[in-house]
Design a protein around this motif. Sequence first.
Motif, PDB file in Angstrom:
ATOM      1  N   ARG A  82       0.826  -1.204   0.000  1.00 47.00           N
ATOM      2  CA  ARG A  82       0.000   0.000   0.000  1.00 47.00           C
ATOM      3  C   ARG A  82       0.863   1.259   0.000  1.00 47.00           C
ATOM      4  O   ARG A  82       0.556   2.239  -0.679  1.00 47.00           O
ATOM      5  N   ARG A  83       1.966   1.206   0.735  1.00 45.62           N
ATOM      6  CA  ARG A  83       2.825   2.385   0.851  1.00 45.62           C
ATOM      7  C   ARG A  83       3.713   2.584  -0.375  1.00 45.62           C
ATOM      8  O   ARG A  83       3.876   3.709  -0.838  1.00 45.62           O
ATOM      9  N   PHE A  84       4.296   1.498  -0.856  1.00 45.71           N
ATOM     10  CA  PHE A  84       5.328   1.622  -1.882  1.00 45.71           C
ATOM     11  C   PHE A  84       4.910   1.137  -3.268  1.00 45.71           C
ATOM     12  O   PHE A  84       5.641   1.353  -4.234  1.00 45.71           O
ATOM     13  N   GLY A  85       3.768   0.467  -3.362  1.00 46.00           N
ATOM     14  CA  GLY A  85       3.331  -0.068  -4.649  1.00 46.00           C
ATOM     15  C   GLY A  85       3.403  -1.583  -4.665  1.00 46.00           C
ATOM     16  O   GLY A  85       4.361  -2.180  -4.168  1.00 46.00           O
ATOM     17  N   ASP A  86       2.383  -2.189  -5.248  1.00 48.30           N
ATOM     18  CA  ASP A  86       2.271  -3.646  -5.234  1.00 48.30           C
ATOM     19  C   ASP A  86       3.458  -4.320  -5.904  1.00 48.30           C
ATOM     20  O   ASP A  86       3.910  -5.389  -5.474  1.00 48.30           O
ATOM     21  N   GLU A  87       3.979  -3.710  -6.947  1.00 52.68           N
ATOM     22  CA  GLU A  87       5.073  -4.336  -7.696  1.00 52.68           C
ATOM     23  C   GLU A  87       6.398  -4.293  -6.949  1.00 52.68           C
ATOM     24  O   GLU A  87       7.356  -4.984  -7.340  1.00 52.68           O
ATOM     25  N   LYS A  88       6.474  -3.521  -5.865  1.00 52.60           N
ATOM     26  CA  LYS A  88       7.723  -3.393  -5.115  1.00 52.60           C
ATOM     27  C   LYS A  88       7.903  -4.475  -4.058  1.00 52.60           C
ATOM     28  O   LYS A  88       9.004  -4.627  -3.515  1.00 52.60           O
ATOM     29  N   VAL A  89       6.844  -5.207  -3.752  1.00 52.78           N
ATOM     30  CA  VAL A  89       6.879  -6.167  -2.638  1.00 52.78           C
ATOM     31  C   VAL A  89       6.511  -7.551  -3.151  1.00 52.78           C
ATOM     32  O   VAL A  89       5.457  -7.742  -3.771  1.00 52.78           O
ATOM     33  N   PHE A  90       7.377  -8.525  -2.856  1.00 53.61           N
ATOM     34  CA  PHE A  90       7.157  -9.902  -3.312  1.00 53.61           C
ATOM     35  C   PHE A  90       6.788 -10.793  -2.136  1.00 53.61           C
ATOM     36  O   PHE A  90       7.478 -10.818  -1.118  1.00 53.61           O
ATOM     37  N   ARG A  91       5.682 -11.488  -2.290  1.00 54.11           N
ATOM     38  CA  ARG A  91       5.286 -12.563  -1.379  1.00 54.11           C
ATOM     39  C   ARG A  91       4.804 -13.702  -2.249  1.00 54.11           C
ATOM     40  O   ARG A  91       3.927 -13.529  -3.093  1.00 54.11           O
ATOM     41  N   ALA A  92       5.374 -14.893  -2.070  1.00 55.40           N
ATOM     42  CA  ALA A  92       5.216 -15.987  -3.021  1.00 55.40           C
ATOM     43  C   ALA A  92       3.764 -16.262  -3.388  1.00 55.40           C
ATOM     44  O   ALA A  92       3.416 -16.320  -4.584  1.00 55.40           O
ATOM     45  N   SER A  93       2.896 -16.438  -2.393  1.00 60.96           N
ATOM     46  CA  SER A  93       1.526 -16.824  -2.696  1.00 60.96           C
ATOM     47  C   SER A  93       0.750 -15.723  -3.403  1.00 60.96           C
ATOM     48  O   SER A  93      -0.269 -15.983  -4.032  1.00 60.96           O
ATOM     49  N   LYS A  94       1.238 -14.483  -3.327  1.00 62.16           N
ATOM     50  CA  LYS A  94       0.603 -13.388  -4.047  1.00 62.16           C
ATOM     51  C   LYS A  94       1.249 -13.134  -5.399  1.00 62.16           C
ATOM     52  O   LYS A  94       0.555 -12.877  -6.396  1.00 62.16           O
ATOM     53  N   SER A  95       2.547 -13.219  -5.454  1.00 60.34           N
ATOM     54  CA  SER A  95       3.286 -12.710  -6.613  1.00 60.34           C
ATOM     55  C   SER A  95       3.545 -13.742  -7.703  1.00 60.34           C
ATOM     56  O   SER A  95       3.871 -13.361  -8.830  1.00 60.34           O
ATOM     57  N   ILE A  96       3.451 -15.023  -7.391  1.00 62.58           N
ATOM     58  CA  ILE A  96       3.711 -16.049  -8.406  1.00 62.58           C
ATOM     59  C   ILE A  96       2.381 -16.474  -9.020  1.00 62.58           C
ATOM     60  O   ILE A  96       1.480 -16.952  -8.327  1.00 62.58           O
ATOM     61  N   SER A  97       2.252 -16.290 -10.322  1.00 61.72           N
ATOM     62  CA  SER A  97       1.004 -16.577 -11.020  1.00 61.72           C
ATOM     63  C   SER A  97       0.784 -18.083 -11.147  1.00 61.72           C
ATOM     64  O   SER A  97       1.754 -18.861 -11.208  1.00 61.72           O
ATOM     65  N   PRO A  98      -0.466 -18.517 -11.230  1.00 61.22           N
ATOM     66  CA  PRO A  98      -0.752 -19.946 -11.438  1.00 61.22           C
ATOM     67  C   PRO A  98      -0.107 -20.452 -12.728  1.00 61.22           C
ATOM     68  O   PRO A  98      -0.137 -19.774 -13.755  1.00 61.22           O
ATOM     69  N   GLY A  99       0.492 -21.629 -12.658  1.00 60.92           N
ATOM     70  CA  GLY A  99       1.143 -22.219 -13.823  1.00 60.92           C
ATOM     71  C   GLY A  99       2.593 -21.806 -14.007  1.00 60.92           C
ATOM     72  O   GLY A  99       3.293 -22.375 -14.855  1.00 60.92           O
ATOM     73  N   SER A 100       3.060 -20.815 -13.209  1.00 58.77           N
ATOM     74  CA  SER A 100       4.461 -20.385 -13.338  1.00 58.77           C
ATOM     75  C   SER A 100       5.382 -21.418 -12.702  1.00 58.77           C
ATOM     76  O   SER A 100       4.969 -22.231 -11.867  1.00 58.77           O
ATOM     77  N   ASN A 101       6.646 -21.387 -13.114  1.00 57.44           N
ATOM     78  CA  ASN A 101       7.655 -22.260 -12.525  1.00 57.44           C
ATOM     79  C   ASN A 101       8.009 -21.735 -11.145  1.00 57.44           C
ATOM     80  O   ASN A 101       8.713 -20.730 -11.009  1.00 57.44           O
ATOM     81  N   PHE A 102       7.501 -22.398 -10.103  1.00 56.27           N
ATOM     82  CA  PHE A 102       7.627 -21.885  -8.741  1.00 56.27           C
ATOM     83  C   PHE A 102       9.081 -21.684  -8.317  1.00 56.27           C
ATOM     84  O   PHE A 102       9.460 -20.577  -7.890  1.00 56.27           O
ATOM     85  N   PRO A 103       9.957 -22.705  -8.414  1.00 54.45           N
ATOM     86  CA  PRO A 103      11.344 -22.492  -7.961  1.00 54.45           C
ATOM     87  C   PRO A 103      12.049 -21.380  -8.729  1.00 54.45           C
ATOM     88  O   PRO A 103      12.770 -20.567  -8.136  1.00 54.45           O
ATOM     89  N   GLN A 104      11.831 -21.344 -10.026  1.00 59.46           N
ATOM     90  CA  GLN A 104      12.500 -20.325 -10.836  1.00 59.46           C
ATOM     91  C   GLN A 104      12.025 -18.919 -10.468  1.00 59.46           C
ATOM     92  O   GLN A 104      12.829 -17.996 -10.308  1.00 59.46           O
ATOM     93  N   GLU A 105      10.707 -18.746 -10.315  1.00 58.12           N
ATOM     94  CA  GLU A 105      10.158 -17.437  -9.960  1.00 58.12           C
ATOM     95  C   GLU A 105      10.638 -16.990  -8.578  1.00 58.12           C
ATOM     96  O   GLU A 105      10.975 -15.827  -8.365  1.00 58.12           O
ATOM     97  N   LEU A 106      10.684 -17.928  -7.670  1.00 58.91           N
ATOM     98  CA  LEU A 106      11.076 -17.607  -6.300  1.00 58.91           C
ATOM     99  C   LEU A 106      12.532 -17.168  -6.227  1.00 58.91           C
ATOM    100  O   LEU A 106      12.868 -16.127  -5.639  1.00 58.91           O
ATOM    101  N   LEU A 107      13.405 -17.947  -6.846  1.00 58.45           N
ATOM    102  CA  LEU A 107      14.833 -17.630  -6.796  1.00 58.45           C
ATOM    103  C   LEU A 107      15.152 -16.353  -7.577  1.00 58.45           C
ATOM    104  O   LEU A 107      16.012 -15.562  -7.171  1.00 58.45           O
ATOM    105  N   THR A 108      14.461 -16.140  -8.685  1.00 59.28           N
ATOM    106  CA  THR A 108      14.680 -14.922  -9.455  1.00 59.28           C
ATOM    107  C   THR A 108      14.288 -13.690  -8.633  1.00 59.28           C
ATOM    108  O   THR A 108      14.997 -12.678  -8.623  1.00 59.28           O
ATOM    109  N   ALA A 109      13.167 -13.787  -7.932  1.00 59.38           N
ATOM    110  CA  ALA A 109      12.716 -12.651  -7.135  1.00 59.38           C
ATOM    111  C   ALA A 109      13.679 -12.336  -6.003  1.00 59.38           C
ATOM    112  O   ALA A 109      14.005 -11.167  -5.758  1.00 59.38           O
ATOM    113  N   VAL A 110      14.151 -13.354  -5.298  1.00 54.46           N
ATOM    114  CA  VAL A 110      15.043 -13.095  -4.166  1.00 54.46           C
ATOM    115  C   VAL A 110      16.393 -12.580  -4.643  1.00 54.46           C
ATOM    116  O   VAL A 110      17.035 -11.769  -3.961  1.00 54.46           O
ATOM    117  N   ARG A 111      16.840 -13.001  -5.821  1.00 48.83           N
ATOM    118  CA  ARG A 111      18.121 -12.515  -6.360  1.00 48.83           C
ATOM    119  C   ARG A 111      18.039 -11.050  -6.775  1.00 48.83           C
ATOM    120  O   ARG A 111      19.053 -10.343  -6.773  1.00 48.83           O
TER     121      ARG A 111
END
Length: 254
Positions: free
Chosen positions: A26-55
Amino acid sequence: MPVIFVNYRSGDEEFTATLVERELSRRFGDEKVFRASKSISPGSNFPQELLTAVRRCSVLLAVIGPRWLAARSADGGPALADPEDWIRREILEAFDTDAVVIPVLVGKAARLKREELPSDLEELADCQYRRLNHRNVESDLSRLAEDLGRIVPELAAAAPEGQHERSSREDAPQKVINHLQRGGIGNVKGDFTGTFVSEPQGPVHTGSGHLYQAGAQHLAPQISGDGIQIGYVGDNHGTMNQERGGARPSDGER
């Protein structure tokens, strides 16, 4: 690209992690904050999306509750010692990419000690933490957001929601309003806030303090000989009694 990565363990304060993510989004914008269950779309490669985001993140918030250390892996050992444990992997990835790691201790969760952690995670115990308590959740979240704004200039440029609107109202020039209101006493809100008295007849009291009405026996000006007590009655369809010194009316007389 996310700037803040919210790291949390299912079964240990996942609802608090959601609260933190939503407030920072809410403060900084939805695209600025990553939380797995919110930010990873259905059908996406979970490990790849997760590691890419944290990197790519600049800050990792490790949400830690009372059950965080006690979590066990499938073989019964400590979850944090399991190479496949995602909490462990995300934190180690953040350390490897030089992201700022902030433990967020929830409620009565104890401060981490190096001897309680696997050797490759001992650095987490040395990271300065923030605490989030349900009794002070608003102020604790505000403090966390302010910390993040100082740490990451990109976030500092993203003003909290509503701040620009408030600033514009505060910086706007004050208006002078001439308005004729006939009859009565009332409050004005909007561009002007205050109390108005229209066409008063006699003395008017609009300050702080008590206002007393005189009985019929006081319907005349009264001034004591030593000047200490002054009683004054006007004809403003009511009366006002001001006293200096002397006895105050009891609660039953007010």
